[in-house]
Design a protein around this motif. Structure first.
Motif, mmCIF file in Angstrom:
data_model
loop_
_atom_site.group_PDB
_atom_site.id
_atom_site.type_symbol
_atom_site.label_atom_id
_atom_site.label_comp_id
_atom_site.label_asym_id
_atom_site.label_seq_id
_atom_site.Cartn_x
_atom_site.Cartn_y
_atom_site.Cartn_z
ATOM 1 N N PRO A 184 0.606 -1.270 0.028
ATOM 2 C CA PRO A 184 -0.099 -0.152 0.184
ATOM 3 C C PRO A 184 1.005 1.278 -0.139
ATOM 4 C CG PRO A 184 0.080 -0.819 2.385
ATOM 5 C CD PRO A 184 1.020 -1.794 1.449
ATOM 6 N N TRP A 185 2.002 1.296 -0.377
ATOM 7 C CA TRP A 185 2.873 2.302 -0.492
ATOM 8 C C TRP A 185 3.336 2.706 -1.810
ATOM 9 C CZ3 TRP A 185 2.458 3.938 4.377
ATOM 10 C CH2 TRP A 185 2.377 2.981 5.564
ATOM 11 N N LEU A 186 3.585 4.305 -1.938
ATOM 12 C CA LEU A 186 4.314 5.015 -2.981
ATOM 13 C C LEU A 186 5.443 5.806 -2.240
ATOM 14 C CD1 LEU A 186 2.816 6.897 -6.049
ATOM 15 C CD2 LEU A 186 4.737 7.939 -4.696
ATOM 16 N N VAL A 187 6.670 5.514 -2.877
ATOM 17 C CA VAL A 187 7.679 6.174 -2.358
ATOM 18 C C VAL A 187 8.400 7.142 -3.568
ATOM 19 C CG1 VAL A 187 10.074 5.928 -1.150
ATOM 20 C CG2 VAL A 187 8.194 4.393 -0.597
ATOM 21 N N LEU A 188 8.842 8.241 -3.372
ATOM 22 C CA LEU A 188 9.350 9.111 -3.982
ATOM 23 C C LEU A 188 10.828 9.750 -3.661
ATOM 24 C CD1 LEU A 188 8.412 12.210 -3.833
ATOM 25 C CD2 LEU A 188 6.425 11.407 -4.637
ATOM 26 N N GLY A 189 11.432 10.264 -4.631
ATOM 27 C CA GLY A 189 12.539 11.029 -3.998
ATOM 28 C C GLY A 189 12.718 12.075 -4.977
ATOM 29 N N THR A 190 13.296 13.309 -4.508
ATOM 30 C CA THR A 190 13.241 14.588 -5.213
ATOM 31 C C THR A 190 14.517 15.200 -5.212
ATOM 32 O OG1 THR A 190 12.586 16.195 -3.535
ATOM 33 C CG2 THR A 190 10.741 15.003 -4.623
ATOM 34 N N ALA A 191 14.978 16.176 -5.825
ATOM 35 C CA ALA A 191 16.083 17.128 -5.727
ATOM 36 C C ALA A 191 16.167 17.495 -4.158
ATOM 37 C CB ALA A 191 16.101 18.217 -6.729
ATOM 38 N N ASP A 192 17.407 17.660 -3.772
ATOM 39 C CA ASP A 192 17.486 18.277 -2.530
ATOM 40 C C ASP A 192 17.480 17.208 -1.420
ATOM 41 O OD1 ASP A 192 18.398 20.500 -3.168
ATOM 42 O OD2 ASP A 192 16.501 21.884 -2.869
ATOM 43 N N ARG A 193 17.120 15.678 -2.087
ATOM 44 C CA ARG A 193 17.448 14.848 -0.761
ATOM 45 C C ARG A 193 16.050 14.436 -0.336
ATOM 46 N NH1 ARG A 193 21.008 16.090 2.698
ATOM 47 N NH2 ARG A 193 20.928 14.014 3.479
ATOM 48 N N HIS A 194 15.060 15.010 -0.588
ATOM 49 C CA HIS A 194 13.617 14.829 0.111
ATOM 50 C C HIS A 194 13.141 13.254 -0.540
ATOM 51 C CE1 HIS A 194 13.266 18.653 1.378
ATOM 52 N NE2 HIS A 194 13.468 19.158 -0.048
ATOM 53 N N ILE A 195 12.716 12.674 0.743
ATOM 54 C CA ILE A 195 12.184 11.309 0.339
ATOM 55 C C ILE A 195 10.475 11.129 0.958
ATOM 56 C CG2 ILE A 195 12.172 8.643 0.966
ATOM 57 C CD1 ILE A 195 14.454 9.619 -0.517
ATOM 58 N N GLN A 196 9.727 11.217 0.366
ATOM 59 C CA GLN A 196 8.469 11.073 0.785
ATOM 60 C C GLN A 196 7.685 9.693 0.349
ATOM 61 O OE1 GLN A 196 6.018 14.198 -1.400
ATOM 62 N NE2 GLN A 196 6.551 15.848 -0.093
ATOM 63 N N ILE A 197 6.718 9.615 1.337
ATOM 64 C CA ILE A 197 5.942 8.311 1.521
ATOM 65 C C ILE A 197 4.399 8.680 1.511
ATOM 66 C CG2 ILE A 197 5.558 5.962 2.432
ATOM 67 C CD1 ILE A 197 8.242 6.070 4.176
ATOM 68 N N TYR A 198 3.698 7.952 0.367
ATOM 69 C CA TYR A 198 2.196 7.947 0.582
ATOM 70 C C TYR A 198 1.676 6.688 0.602
ATOM 71 C CZ TYR A 198 3.276 12.691 -1.786
ATOM 72 O OH TYR A 198 3.432 13.651 -2.212
ATOM 73 N N ASP A 199 0.654 6.735 1.590
ATOM 74 C CA ASP A 199 -0.246 5.640 1.792
ATOM 75 C C ASP A 199 -1.410 5.494 0.791
ATOM 76 O OD1 ASP A 199 -2.170 3.687 2.584
ATOM 77 O OD2 ASP A 199 -2.002 4.273 4.855
ATOM 78 N N LEU A 200 -1.357 4.516 0.011
ATOM 79 C CA LEU A 200 -2.270 4.692 -1.213
ATOM 80 C C LEU A 200 -3.813 4.384 -0.897
ATOM 81 C CD1 LEU A 200 -0.368 2.417 -3.573
ATOM 82 C CD2 LEU A 200 -0.459 4.890 -3.835
ATOM 83 N N SER A 201 -4.061 4.256 0.431
ATOM 84 C CA SER A 201 -5.457 4.346 0.874
ATOM 85 C C SER A 201 -5.971 5.810 0.905
ATOM 86 C CB SER A 201 -5.800 3.772 2.057
ATOM 87 O OG SER A 201 -5.041 4.314 3.197
ATOM 88 N N ASN A 202 -5.124 6.738 0.925
ATOM 89 C CA ASN A 202 -5.100 8.251 0.846
ATOM 90 C C ASN A 202 -4.061 8.725 0.113
ATOM 91 O OD1 ASN A 202 -6.085 10.612 1.548
ATOM 92 N ND2 ASN A 202 -5.617 10.733 3.510
ATOM 93 N N PRO A 203 -3.939 8.459 -1.192
ATOM 94 C CA PRO A 203 -2.999 8.942 -2.071
ATOM 95 C C PRO A 203 -2.397 10.086 -2.385
ATOM 96 C CG PRO A 203 -4.664 8.133 -3.480
ATOM 97 C CD PRO A 203 -5.075 7.943 -1.943
ATOM 98 N N THR A 204 -3.287 11.358 -1.772
ATOM 99 C CA THR A 204 -2.996 12.527 -2.097
ATOM 100 C C THR A 204 -2.491 13.236 -0.922
ATOM 101 O OG1 THR A 204 -5.185 13.149 -1.625
ATOM 102 C CG2 THR A 204 -4.760 12.822 -3.686
ATOM 103 N N VAL A 205 -1.809 12.535 0.368
ATOM 104 C CA VAL A 205 -1.594 12.910 1.226
ATOM 105 C C VAL A 205 -0.212 12.537 1.749
ATOM 106 C CG1 VAL A 205 -2.068 13.561 3.630
ATOM 107 C CG2 VAL A 205 -3.903 13.668 2.474
ATOM 108 N N VAL A 206 0.676 13.376 2.092
ATOM 109 C CA VAL A 206 1.998 12.674 2.409
ATOM 110 C C VAL A 206 1.900 12.054 3.958
ATOM 111 C CG1 VAL A 206 4.425 13.214 2.942
ATOM 112 C CG2 VAL A 206 3.174 14.293 1.239
ATOM 113 N N PHE A 207 2.342 10.647 3.695
ATOM 114 C CA PHE A 207 2.269 10.270 4.790
ATOM 115 C C PHE A 207 3.619 10.079 5.802
ATOM 116 C CE2 PHE A 207 3.303 5.900 6.970
ATOM 117 C CZ PHE A 207 2.178 5.876 8.124
ATOM 118 N N ASN A 208 4.491 10.049 5.333
ATOM 119 C CA ASN A 208 5.862 10.600 5.740
ATOM 120 C C ASN A 208 6.782 11.513 4.966
ATOM 121 O OD1 ASN A 208 8.879 9.313 6.636
ATOM 122 N ND2 ASN A 208 7.781 9.574 8.402
ATOM 123 N N GLN A 209 7.471 12.207 5.398
ATOM 124 C CA GLN A 209 8.562 13.037 4.883
ATOM 125 C C GLN A 209 9.697 13.203 5.642
ATOM 126 O OE1 GLN A 209 7.420 16.403 2.357
ATOM 127 N NE2 GLN A 209 9.266 17.554 2.843
#
Length: 373
Positions: A184-209
């Motif tokens: 149930p997870w989406l994980v992404l990485g951006t410039a400036d070394r940010h890592i974000q995790i999304y819970d796909l039961s609520n896919p538009t809200v950042v679960f953890n950054q």
């Protein structure tokens, strides 16, 4: 199925967070030979940016800087034949399949997300960003399937294929460099070394950054069962468990050196080494915790996350390995040998190969080993 061709290990050399322990990996003995690996026919003519196997058949997709997406039928013995292709207006940066294997998606520097319907053979545009689309992934949610696209316009977008407008647009802290999904997870990485995790039961809200546990730019993130790994431009990898069932130190985040070459005549205890970018990470579909890393050094390595052990080291491929992907059964590993731009434009010489290879995996290359008592 019909197709239509439409192609027109690990002491840190840089500061690391105290929450992430470093781990030493055990090396296997003899390198894995590449001599029996099979080269796909009609390979892309420029650097390969992504590989993806269908989850329901032995179809392999390859996206390339020559602006093409090509699809190959791969036999159990690794023999291949091209069955479909289509084009973007600019280099392709990512490819991914739908859960049922009926649709192939791609994103590119033209800002377009395109889809090949394998039942009709038709390719069409289904997404759009204001800058290059770096990653595409198919997402299953409680409300149904969506296409997720992330781009250099600092947005993550979800698309219902029945509508030309995005179902949702999420602003990211920086340009998206990498993204992966495993329910149930989406994980992404951006410039400036940010890592974000999304819970796909609520896919538009950042679960953890959080900030990356590695000191340099994130290049790739990949998800396994209950764990994700990301690699950076200095040859390091970090593993993090999404929901550790074991609260002991075994499942605490840890990082290690993966793609480093010791300088000539340097002792084993020296920090003198050449660092290489980690270009891709692929988890095995059956052996939980087994994953590959590949890099600018032209090597593929396989790892056992649970036992923090290197399982195998492949022979050098002769040029950077830019992408890897396991088949749905894990019996085959596809990998791309092509230029990864780690030396800039000057390094893109005519003698750099561009090929896609298929390797038949042995158990000793990918099967986890029991930890010593």
């Amino acid at each position: 199925m019909s197709f239509l061709n439409t192609l027109a290990t690990s002491t840190s050399s840089s500061a690391q967070p105290t929450s992430a322990a470093s781990s030493t990996a055990t090396m296997s003995s003899a390198p894995v030979s590449l001599k029996g690996d099979i080269q796909v026919a009609d390979a892309p003519t420029d650097s390969v940016s992504g590989l993806a196997w269908s989850p329901t058949s032995d179809l392999l997709a390859a996206g390339s800087w020559d602006s093409s997406v090509r699809v190959y039928q791969v036999a159990p013995n690794g023999q291949t034949r091209g069955v479909a292709a289509y084009a973007h207006a600019a280099p392709v940066l990512s490819v991914a399949w739908s859960k049922d294997g009926s649709k192939l998606f791609s994103g590119g520097c033209d800002g377009a997300g395109r889809m090949l319907d394998t039942t009709t053979g038709q390719a069409m545009q289904v997404a759009q960003h204001d800058a290059p689309i770096k990653c595409v992934r198919w997402v299953e949610t409680p409300r149904g399937g969506l296409l997720a696209t992330g781009g250099w316009d600092k947005t993550l977008r979800y698309w219902d294929l029945r509508s030309p407008a995005p179902a949702a647009v999420i602003q990211l802290p920086e340009r998206l460099y990498t993204m992966d999904v495993k329910y149930p997870w989406l994980v992404l990485g951006t410039a400036d070394r940010h890592i974000q995790i999304y819970d796909l039961s609520n896919p538009t809200v950042v679960f953890n950054q959080s900030q990356s546990g590695l000191a340099m730019q994130t290049r790739v993130v990949s998800m396994g069962d209950g764990v994700y790994a990301y690699g950076n431009v200095e040859g390091r990898v970090q593993l993090t468990w999404t929901s550790p069932s074991d609260p002991s130190a075994k499942h605490q985040p840890f990082n290690f050196k993966a793609h480093r070459t010791r300088l000539p005549n340097e002792p084993a205890t020296s920090y003198g080494s050449v660092v290489w970018a980690v270009n891709d990470i692929s988890f095995h579909p059956l052996y939980t915790g087994t994953f590959t890393t590949c890099g600018s050094d032209g090597r593929i390595l396989t790892w056992d996350a649970e036992n923090r052990t290197r399982l195998a080291t492949f022979e050098p491929a002769g040029a950077p390995v830019t992408a890897t992907a396991f088949s749905r059964t894990g019996a085959l590993l596809a990998y791309a040998v092509s230029y990864d731009w780690h030396r800039g434009h000057a390094g893109n010489t005519p003698d750099v190969p561009s090929r896609v290879m298929v390797h038949s995996c042995r158990d000793d290359e990918v099967k986890p080993r029991h930890a010593a008592k």
